[in-house]
Design a protein around this motif. Structure first.
Motif, PDB file in Angstrom:
ATOM      1  N   GLN A 109      19.739   1.879 -15.547  1.00  0.00           N
ATOM      2  CA  GLN A 109      20.455   1.642 -16.798  1.00  0.00           C
ATOM      3  C   GLN A 109      21.112   2.927 -17.297  1.00  0.00           C
ATOM      4  OE1 GLN A 109      17.966   0.082 -19.901  1.00  0.00           O
ATOM      5  NE2 GLN A 109      19.614  -0.040 -21.402  1.00  0.00           N
ATOM      6  N   TRP A 110      20.373   4.047 -17.197  1.00  0.00           N
ATOM      7  CA  TRP A 110      20.916   5.365 -17.537  1.00  0.00           C
ATOM      8  C   TRP A 110      20.439   6.373 -16.496  1.00  0.00           C
ATOM      9  CZ3 TRP A 110      24.335   7.074 -21.145  1.00  0.00           C
ATOM     10  CH2 TRP A 110      24.656   6.208 -22.197  1.00  0.00           C
ATOM     11  N   ASN A 143      20.500  10.502 -16.312  1.00  0.00           N
ATOM     12  CA  ASN A 143      20.788  11.750 -17.018  1.00  0.00           C
ATOM     13  C   ASN A 143      20.372  12.925 -16.142  1.00  0.00           C
ATOM     14  OD1 ASN A 143      21.136  10.536 -19.965  1.00  0.00           O
ATOM     15  ND2 ASN A 143      19.257   9.664 -19.138  1.00  0.00           N
ATOM     16  N   LEU A 165      18.301  10.881 -29.116  1.00  0.00           N
ATOM     17  CA  LEU A 165      18.874   9.718 -28.437  1.00  0.00           C
ATOM     18  C   LEU A 165      18.381   8.422 -29.087  1.00  0.00           C
ATOM     19  CD1 LEU A 165      18.505  10.722 -24.677  1.00  0.00           C
ATOM     20  CD2 LEU A 165      20.644  10.552 -25.967  1.00  0.00           C
ATOM     21  N   ASP A 215      17.202   2.889 -27.181  1.00  0.00           N
ATOM     22  CA  ASP A 215      17.600   2.207 -25.949  1.00  0.00           C
ATOM     23  C   ASP A 215      18.276   3.134 -24.940  1.00  0.00           C
ATOM     24  OD1 ASP A 215      19.949   2.615 -27.331  1.00  0.00           O
ATOM     25  OD2 ASP A 215      20.690   0.560 -27.121  1.00  0.00           O
ATOM     26  N   GLU A 216      18.342   4.442 -25.249  1.00  0.00           N
ATOM     27  CA  GLU A 216      18.872   5.418 -24.304  1.00  0.00           C
ATOM     28  C   GLU A 216      17.826   6.441 -23.882  1.00  0.00           C
ATOM     29  OE1 GLU A 216      22.527   7.266 -25.492  1.00  0.00           O
ATOM     30  OE2 GLU A 216      23.382   5.399 -26.272  1.00  0.00           O
ATOM     31  N   ARG A 267      15.695   4.159 -17.261  1.00  0.00           N
ATOM     32  CA  ARG A 267      16.503   5.231 -17.850  1.00  0.00           C
ATOM     33  C   ARG A 267      15.858   6.545 -17.417  1.00  0.00           C
ATOM     34  NH1 ARG A 267      15.483   1.552 -22.092  1.00  0.00           N
ATOM     35  NH2 ARG A 267      14.071   3.038 -23.137  1.00  0.00           N
ATOM     36  N   ARG A 283      25.694  12.542 -17.773  1.00  0.00           N
ATOM     37  CA  ARG A 283      25.124  11.209 -17.959  1.00  0.00           C
ATOM     38  C   ARG A 283      26.007  10.123 -17.338  1.00  0.00           C
ATOM     39  NH1 ARG A 283      23.691   9.575 -23.737  1.00  0.00           N
ATOM     40  NH2 ARG A 283      21.780   8.838 -22.740  1.00  0.00           N
ATOM     41  N   GLN A 342      25.973   5.649 -17.238  1.00  0.00           N
ATOM     42  CA  GLN A 342      25.362   4.439 -17.794  1.00  0.00           C
ATOM     43  C   GLN A 342      25.656   3.253 -16.895  1.00  0.00           C
ATOM     44  OE1 GLN A 342      26.911   3.179 -21.599  1.00  0.00           O
ATOM     45  NE2 GLN A 342      25.150   1.899 -22.051  1.00  0.00           N
TER      46      GLN A 342
END
Length: 239
Positions: free
Chosen positions: A5-6, A8, A61, A64-65, A173, A213, A215
């Motif tokens: 989903q993420w 980083n 953040l 949800d991140e 994430r 990042r 997404q």
């Protein structure tokens, strides 16, 4: 990787090795004179402050991140960056109710330089002139110094890492704390770039504790959000 989903990525904070390297370049030295082995190079005082500032950005953040998994290079400068940054958050610090376990993966280590380790460009030309010529002929992406790795070698071990990561954390994430070459080659892999494109991008140095990042777009792919973003370090009150 595409199932995340993420994703980083950050480079470790400034290290004492970074300081020694810049001084060697300014002085025209052949060797940076770093006493530790690469895995043991620590953060500088500024590097520790940068890691704290990075942590405050992560702490801000939206829920949800926020990372659900943190994976670090085993090298000291990356591990300490991760520990310091996570300690600035209320949701990821080890003492937090939902604190994240910091995972370590040796595939995230810095690119190995072999016999050229610690040498400046001047040092390589003077001590290994034939190797310098070979590097110029092959190009930076494919040149493998004796005992070291090419950028293509690094891409191979990162493909393995991200394949396992996508299987272990589908829809997750993830925060990866590593090195400049890891950030650059990850972009090469995620965005399916060419050798020419990534070698052009690589000319821009990756900032210590910068944030890159991607997404998930809901369709299985990752789209870029920011690259080499250091605004949290330069904003008022930053590190």
């Amino acid at each position: 990787m595409r199932a995340l989903q993420w994703l980083n990525l950050t480079r470790h904070g400034e290290s004492t090795g970074n300081l020694a390297w810049r001084e060697a370049e300014r002085a025209g030295a052949e060797d940076a004179g770093i006493p530790e082995r690469d895995a043991d190079v620590p953060l500088s005082d500024l590097g520790r402050a940068q890691a704290e500032t990075l942590g405050r950005r992560l702490a801000a953040l939206p829920p949800d991140e926020r990372p659900t998994m943190v994976v670090s290079s085993p090298y000291l400068r990356a591990l300490d960056t991760a520990r310091i940054a996570l300690g600035q958050t209320s949701w990821a610090a080890p003492a937090a109710p939902d604190g994240l376990r910091l995972r370590v993966d040796e595939r995230l280590r810095d690119r190995e330089q072999g016999v050229l380790q610690g040498l400046t460009a001047r040092g390589v030309r003077r001590r290994f002139p034939a190797e310098a010529e070979r590097a110029a002929r092959l190009g930076k992406f494919y040149h493998r110094p004796p005992g070291g790795e090419s950028w293509a070698d690094l891409a191979l071990r990162l493909r393995s890492f991200y394949r396992d990561l996508a299987a272990d954390a589908p829809g997750g994430r993830v925060l990866v704390v590593a090195h400049d070459a890891i950030v650059v080659v990850t972009r090469y892999l995620v965005e399916e770039l060419t050798e020419q494109e990534i070698m052009q991008i690589e000319k821009e140095p990756i900032g210590n504790c910068s944030l890159t990042r991607w997404q998930g777009d809901g369709g299985g792919a990752l789209r870029p959000v920011c690259y080499n973003d250091s605004t949290h370090l330069t904003a008022p009150g930053g590190g």
